[in-house]
Scaffold this motif. Structure first.
Motif, mmCIF file in Angstrom:
data_model
loop_
_atom_site.group_PDB
_atom_site.id
_atom_site.type_symbol
_atom_site.label_atom_id
_atom_site.label_comp_id
_atom_site.label_asym_id
_atom_site.label_seq_id
_atom_site.Cartn_x
_atom_site.Cartn_y
_atom_site.Cartn_z
ATOM 1 N N LEU A 11 0.811 -1.207 0.000
ATOM 2 C CA LEU A 11 0.000 0.000 0.000
ATOM 3 C C LEU A 11 0.851 1.266 0.000
ATOM 4 N N LYS A 12 0.376 2.240 -0.772
ATOM 5 C CA LYS A 12 0.995 3.565 -0.784
ATOM 6 C C LYS A 12 -0.037 4.539 -0.250
ATOM 7 N N GLU A 13 0.413 5.474 0.587
ATOM 8 C CA GLU A 13 -0.522 6.420 1.172
ATOM 9 C C GLU A 13 -0.448 7.773 0.484
ATOM 10 N N ARG A 14 -1.593 8.448 0.449
ATOM 11 C CA ARG A 14 -1.680 9.798 -0.107
ATOM 12 C C ARG A 14 -2.473 10.669 0.842
ATOM 13 N N VAL A 37 -6.659 10.597 4.689
ATOM 14 C CA VAL A 37 -5.599 9.840 4.041
ATOM 15 C C VAL A 37 -6.230 8.729 3.201
ATOM 16 N N VAL A 39 -5.170 5.188 1.108
ATOM 17 C CA VAL A 39 -4.135 4.195 0.837
ATOM 18 C C VAL A 39 -4.635 3.279 -0.275
ATOM 19 N N ASP A 41 -3.095 0.087 -3.401
ATOM 20 C CA ASP A 41 -1.981 -0.650 -3.992
ATOM 21 C C ASP A 41 -1.882 -0.415 -5.495
ATOM 22 N N THR A 64 -3.820 7.215 8.431
ATOM 23 C CA THR A 64 -3.262 6.078 7.685
ATOM 24 C C THR A 64 -3.676 4.765 8.327
ATOM 25 N N ARG A 68 -5.987 1.842 6.573
ATOM 26 C CA ARG A 68 -5.538 0.451 6.442
ATOM 27 C C ARG A 68 -6.556 -0.532 7.023
ATOM 28 N N SER A 117 -4.928 6.037 -6.350
ATOM 29 C CA SER A 117 -4.612 4.979 -5.391
ATOM 30 C C SER A 117 -5.239 3.651 -5.791
#
Length: 185
Positions: A11-14, A37, A39, A41, A64, A68, A117
């Motif tokens: 996962l990448k967070e923004r 936030v 998140v 993949d 975050t 998740r 995202s």
């Protein structure tokens, strides 16, 4: 439905938005921060979270963590959505419309963060009503969750893809690939 484990995904967070509030007290002002936030993949798994704290960094980490915990799977077909969908949350309304490859991501603000995202590259969007980032992000997520891919529709109806499209251009091997485009004839 089985819960999606965030630890198994890359996962990448923004960070979408940071809000500041002030409470006036005897000695001055006390500031609080909220952070939205997203998140994801980049392959159809996405989560949205809200964190609140007295410091920005704590609010972001709480957001975050919340994102998740709330991961969902959305349909992404050849870098776009399978069909037009509208998501509403509060006074915000977001329309997602599939686009041909090469169009790009025509969206702004919270909508763009959610779609990037999720791994969507070609799409047209329009937001109506409230421009509050909290509501826009949640409306976009609702619109994505209402999209159905052709394989799940065929299974639900007890049909094959050929029966669903009456000899159309799709096969089951096309649908399992994230690079599927539904042509409208």
């Amino acid at each position: 439905m089985a819960r999606i484990k965030a630890s198994e995904l890359n996962l990448k967070e923004r960070l979408v938005h940071v809000g500041r509030t002030a409470k006036v007290v005897k000695g001055g002002k006390r500031f609080g921060f909220s952070a939205i936030v997203v998140v994801g993949d980049g392959n159809g798994y996405i989560g949205v979270g809200l964190g609140k704290a007295r410091e920005v960094s704590l609010a972001i980490s709480k957001g975050t963590e919340d994102a998740r915990k709330n991961i969902v799977k959305v349909s992404v077909l050849k870098g776009t959505v399978p069909h037009i969908s509208i998501g509403k949350y509060g006074a915000a309304s977001v329309m997602l419309k599939p686009a041909s490859p090469g169009t790009g991501l025509i969206a702004g603000g919270g909508v763009r963060a959610v779609l990037e995202s999720a791994g969507i590259h070609d799409i047209l969007t329009k937001s109506h009503g409230s421009q509050n980032p909290h509501n826009i992000v949640k409306a976009t997520l609702r619109a994505l969750q209402t999209c159905n891919d052709p394989l799940s529709v065929a299974r639900r109806r007890g049909m094959s893809l050929q029966e669903l499209f009456a000899g159309g251009p799709l096969t089951s091997s096309d649908v399992q690939s994230p690079k599927l485009e539904i042509s409208s004839n």
